[in-house]
Design a protein around this motif. Structure first.
Motif, PDB file in Angstrom:
ATOM      1  N   LYS A   3       0.840  -1.192   0.000  1.00  0.00           N
ATOM      2  CA  LYS A   3       0.000   0.000   0.000  1.00  0.00           C
ATOM      3  C   LYS A   3       0.877   1.245   0.000  1.00  0.00           C
ATOM      4  N   SER A   4       0.476   2.216  -0.776  1.00  0.00           N
ATOM      5  CA  SER A   4       1.231   3.466  -0.849  1.00  0.00           C
ATOM      6  C   SER A   4       1.208   4.169   0.495  1.00  0.00           C
ATOM      7  N   GLY A   5       2.354   4.505   1.023  1.00  0.00           N
ATOM      8  CA  GLY A   5       2.469   5.198   2.295  1.00  0.00           C
ATOM      9  C   GLY A   5       2.391   4.299   3.503  1.00  0.00           C
ATOM     10  N   SER A   6       2.266   2.986   3.312  1.00  0.00           N
ATOM     11  CA  SER A   6       2.159   2.075   4.453  1.00  0.00           C
ATOM     12  C   SER A   6       3.514   1.725   5.054  1.00  0.00           C
ATOM     13  N   ASN A  29       7.942   2.917   5.083  1.00  0.00           N
ATOM     14  CA  ASN A  29       8.919   3.971   4.755  1.00  0.00           C
ATOM     15  C   ASN A  29      10.261   3.392   4.327  1.00  0.00           C
ATOM     16  N   GLN A  30      10.248   2.201   3.720  1.00  0.00           N
ATOM     17  CA  GLN A  30      11.486   1.575   3.260  1.00  0.00           C
ATOM     18  C   GLN A  30      11.568   1.628   1.744  1.00  0.00           C
ATOM     19  N   THR A  31      12.766   1.751   1.234  1.00  0.00           N
ATOM     20  CA  THR A  31      12.996   1.805  -0.204  1.00  0.00           C
ATOM     21  C   THR A  31      12.998   0.400  -0.791  1.00  0.00           C
ATOM     22  N   SER A  32      13.019   0.345  -2.118  1.00  0.00           N
ATOM     23  CA  SER A  32      13.036  -0.953  -2.802  1.00  0.00           C
ATOM     24  C   SER A  32      14.297  -1.733  -2.459  1.00  0.00           C
ATOM     25  N   ALA A  33      15.433  -1.027  -2.355  1.00  0.00           N
ATOM     26  CA  ALA A  33      16.686  -1.705  -2.024  1.00  0.00           C
ATOM     27  C   ALA A  33      16.618  -2.339  -0.637  1.00  0.00           C
ATOM     28  N   GLN A  34      15.952  -1.666   0.306  1.00  0.00           N
ATOM     29  CA  GLN A  34      15.835  -2.207   1.659  1.00  0.00           C
ATOM     30  C   GLN A  34      14.928  -3.438   1.677  1.00  0.00           C
ATOM     31  N   VAL A  35      13.858  -3.420   0.854  1.00  0.00           N
ATOM     32  CA  VAL A  35      12.956  -4.581   0.771  1.00  0.00           C
ATOM     33  C   VAL A  35      13.707  -5.785   0.197  1.00  0.00           C
ATOM     34  N   VAL A  38      13.584 -11.606  -4.492  1.00  0.00           N
ATOM     35  CA  VAL A  38      12.562 -10.603  -4.774  1.00  0.00           C
ATOM     36  C   VAL A  38      13.089  -9.651  -5.833  1.00  0.00           C
ATOM     37  N   LYS A  39      12.243  -9.354  -6.851  1.00  0.00           N
ATOM     38  CA  LYS A  39      12.595  -8.421  -7.915  1.00  0.00           C
ATOM     39  C   LYS A  39      11.601  -7.265  -7.915  1.00  0.00           C
ATOM     40  N   VAL A  40      12.075  -6.102  -8.315  1.00  0.00           N
ATOM     41  CA  VAL A  40      11.209  -4.920  -8.429  1.00  0.00           C
ATOM     42  C   VAL A  40      10.600  -4.911  -9.820  1.00  0.00           C
ATOM     43  N   ILE A  41       9.249  -4.760  -9.896  1.00  0.00           N
ATOM     44  CA  ILE A  41       8.568  -4.718 -11.195  1.00  0.00           C
ATOM     45  C   ILE A  41       7.773  -3.433 -11.380  1.00  0.00           C
ATOM     46  N   GLY A  42       7.834  -2.530 -10.418  1.00  0.00           N
ATOM     47  CA  GLY A  42       7.127  -1.265 -10.533  1.00  0.00           C
ATOM     48  C   GLY A  42       7.107  -0.544  -9.206  1.00  0.00           C
ATOM     49  N   PRO A  43       6.468   0.639  -9.161  1.00  0.00           N
ATOM     50  CA  PRO A  43       6.373   1.373  -7.891  1.00  0.00           C
ATOM     51  C   PRO A  43       5.596   0.564  -6.851  1.00  0.00           C
TER      52      PRO A  43
END
Length: 473
Positions: A433-436, A438-444, A455-460
Motif C-alpha cells: 500500500k502506498s504510504g504504508s 517507509n522503506q525503499t526498494s533496495a531495503q525490501v 525478490v525483484k522490483v517490477i514497478g512502484p
C-alpha cells in the motif's frame, strides 16, 4: 608548503683544501694525503656560527647572542639544521648535457662526460649531478667536481656534527643572483698572501679564482677579469653568509625551488656508523646541548620541518596508491568471477532444458527481440516445477510454499501493508500500500535476501517473489 622558521641553524664553513707547503706559500701542488692535512690541523679549522632564530639578522656574531667559533666538528653545539659551506674554489661546477638514465646508470656515465673538462683523470674526482632545475630541459644538468680524497676526508669530518639534517653546498650559492640589470656581487676573502674571489652566475653555477701575492693590495686595486670588471665587491664575512644562509633555507622549503634537494654529501653519509656509535653520539648530543635550550621545544619544533616529512609522505603516497590499486584489482576479479559464474550457470541450465523448453525459450526471444537477463534460468525453473507437479510432488513454486514465504516477508512490515497479490503458477506478484511503509526498494530486497528469498522490483511498490532464491542473481 612553508617551513616554520623557528629552528636553530648552524652554519659551518669548511677549510680550504691546503697546498703542500701552505705555511710558506712556496708550492702550488695540492696535497692529497690525509696525514698531511692532519699535520696542518685542518680538522680544527672549521668555522661555525649558530643562529638560534634563523629569521634574525646578525651584523656581527662576536657582538650578538649567536654562538660562533673555530674548531673541530665534534666541538660544535647541537642544531636542528646544519648548512655546511664548501669553498667554491674547491669545487668546479660545469653545465653539460646528460643522458636520461636512472641514478645508478647515471653515476657510471658521468666520468665519461667530464673527460674534456679536466686535465687529470676522472678517477681522482668525485663527480655528482645536481638536481634538475624546474623549467629547464631535463638533459641540461650541472655537474659538481670535487677532489675525491679531500671530499672523502670532509665527509668523514662532518659525521661529527650533532644534527639530524646536514646539507653540504658550495658557498657561492649564498650570493644574490643579479636581476634586471643589477650589479653582480663578487665576494672576496684574504687567505695568507692570496685573495680568493667567489661569484655566482646562475641558480646552480658559480666560480672562484685566486689572486696570488696580493697581501698589501686592497680589492679595488686588483684587476678583475673583463667579464666581471663592473661587479660589486664585498667581503665574505659572517653577516653576508648568515643573510645568504637564511635566504637559501627559505627558498629551498618549496619543491619548486631549483636547489630544493641539493646536497653534496654522499648517499652513504653516516650509514657506516653502527647502532652502538649512534647511541653514543645521541647521548653526547644531549650532554652537550647548549645551556638554556629547552629540549622539549627543540624536539617539537623539529617535527614542523617539511623536509623531515618528505620521505615518509612519499612512502605513504606509495602505500595508499598500492592499496587503491589492490582494491581495484580485487573488485575487478570479483566482477569477472561473477560474470563467469553467471555464464557457467546458463551453460549448465541450457544442457538440462528439454526440447519443448528450448522451443519456448526461442519463441520468447523472437517476441521480445532480445534475450532477457536470466531467461534461461527462468525457463529451467518452470521446467523443474512442471516435472515435479506431473510426478505429484510438492514444488517450491506451488502456492502454499510461496504464500508462506510472503507471510514471513510481510511479518516484518505489519499486517496491513499488502495491497494485492497475484499468483501465476511460478511466482507471486505483490504490491504494498502506498504510504504504508517507509522503506525503499533496495531495503525490501535486502530484507528478502536475509530471509533467503529472491525478490525483484517490477514497478512502484510492486515486487515479484521468485520460487528459488539466488538463481541468476
Amino acid at each position: 608548503m612553508q617551513r616554520i622558521l623557528n629552528l636553530s641553524l648552524l652554519i659551518v664553513c669548511c677549510p680550504l683544501k691546503p697546498f703542500i707547503g701552505a705555511g710558506s706559500g712556496a708550492s702550488s701542488a695540492q696535497s692529497d694525503s690525509a696525514r698531511e692535512w692532519q699535520d696542518l690541523a685542518c680538522a680544527e679549522q672549521f668555522a661555525w656560527c649558530l643562529i638560534d632564530e634563523p629569521t634574525s639578522k646578525v651584523s656581527d656574531p662576536a657582538q650578538s647572542n649567536s654562538e660562533n667559533g673555530v674548531g673541530t666538528t665534534e666541538s660544535m653545539p647541537y642544531a636542528d639544521e646544519v648548512l655546511v659551506l664548501l669553498p667554491t674554489i674547491d669545487v668546479r661546477l660545469i653545465e653539460v648535457k646528460v643522458p636520461l638514465a636512472n641514478a645508478k646508470k647515471l653515476q657510471q656515465i658521468l666520468p665519461n662526460l667530464i673527460e674534456e673538462y679536466v686535465l687529470t683523470g676522472a678517477q681522482n674526482l668525485s663527480v655528482q649531478a645536481l638536481p634538475p632545475v624546474p623549467g629547464k630541459p631535463a638533459m641540461q644538468r650541472v655537474i659538481a667536481l670535487i677532489d675525491r680524497a679531500w671530499y672523502t676526508w670532509l665527509s668523514k669530518q662532518l659525521e661529527g656534527l650533532l644534527s639530524q639534517r646536514v646539507r653540504l653546498i658550495p658557498d657561492c650559492f649564498l650570493l644574490n643572483l643579479p636581476v634586471h640589470g643589477e650589479q653582480r656581487v663578487i665576494a672576496y676573502q684574504q687567505h695568507g698572501d692570496n685573495m680568493i674571489f667567489t661569484a655566482r652566475s646562475s641558480d646552480q653555477l658559480g666560480l672562484a679564482w685566486i689572486e696570488n701575492n696580493v697581501d698589501h693590495a686592497t680589492p679595488d686595486q686588483i684587476t678583475l677579469p673583463q667579464s666581471v670588471k663592473d661587479a660589486h665587491l664585498t667581503e665574505l664575512s659572517w653577516p653576508l653568509l648568515v643573510e645568504g644562509a637564511q635566504r637559501f633555507m627559505q627558498e629551498t622549503t618549496s619543491s619548486h625551488s631549483a636547489n630544493y634537494a641539493l646536497n653534496l654529501l654522499p648517499k652513504t653519509f653516516r650509514r657506516e656508523a653502527g647502532s652502538g656509535s649512534a647511541f653514543t653520539q645521541f647521548s653526547d648530543m644531549l650532554k652537550r646541548k647548549r645551556a638554556g635550550k629547552d629540549l622539549a621545544v627543540g624536539a617539537n619544533t623539529s617535527w614542523t620541518n617539511p623536509a623531515l616529512w618528505h620521505q615518509p609522505s612519499r612512502w605513504a603516497t606509495y602505500l595508499l596508491a598500492t592499496v587503491l590499486l589492490g582494491y581495484a584489482l580485487h573488485l575487478s576479479f570479483l566482477v569477472l568471477d561473477n560474470w563467469r559464474w553467471g555464464n557457467q550457470m546458463e551453460v549448465l541450465a541450457v544442457q538440462s532444458l528439454t526440447p519443448a523448453s528450448i522451443a519456448k525459450l526461442n519463441q520468447d526471444k523472437a517476441i521480445d527481440g532480445k534475450q532477457a537477463t536470466g531467461a534461461v534460468i527462468d525457463t529451467l525453473t518452470k521446467q523443474v516445477a512442471q516435472d515435479q507437479r506431473r510426478q505429484g510432488l510438492v514444488s517450491d513454486a506451488d502456492f502454499a510454499p510461496m504464500a508462506a514465504k510472503l507471510q514471513l516477508l510481510r511479518a516484518g512490515y505489519g499486517p496491513d501493508v499488502l495491497q494485492k497479490i497475484n499468483y501465476d503458477g511460478y511466482g507471486i506478484d505483490f504490491e504494498f500500500k502506498s504510504g504504508s511503509m517507509n522503506q525503499t526498494s533496495a531495503q525490501v530486497i535486502q530484507k528478502a535476501r536475509s530471509l533467503g528469498f529472491m525478490v525483484k522490483v517490477i514497478g512502484p511498490h510492486r515486487y515479484r517473489l521468485e520460487p528459488f532464491a539466488g538463481l541468476g542473481s
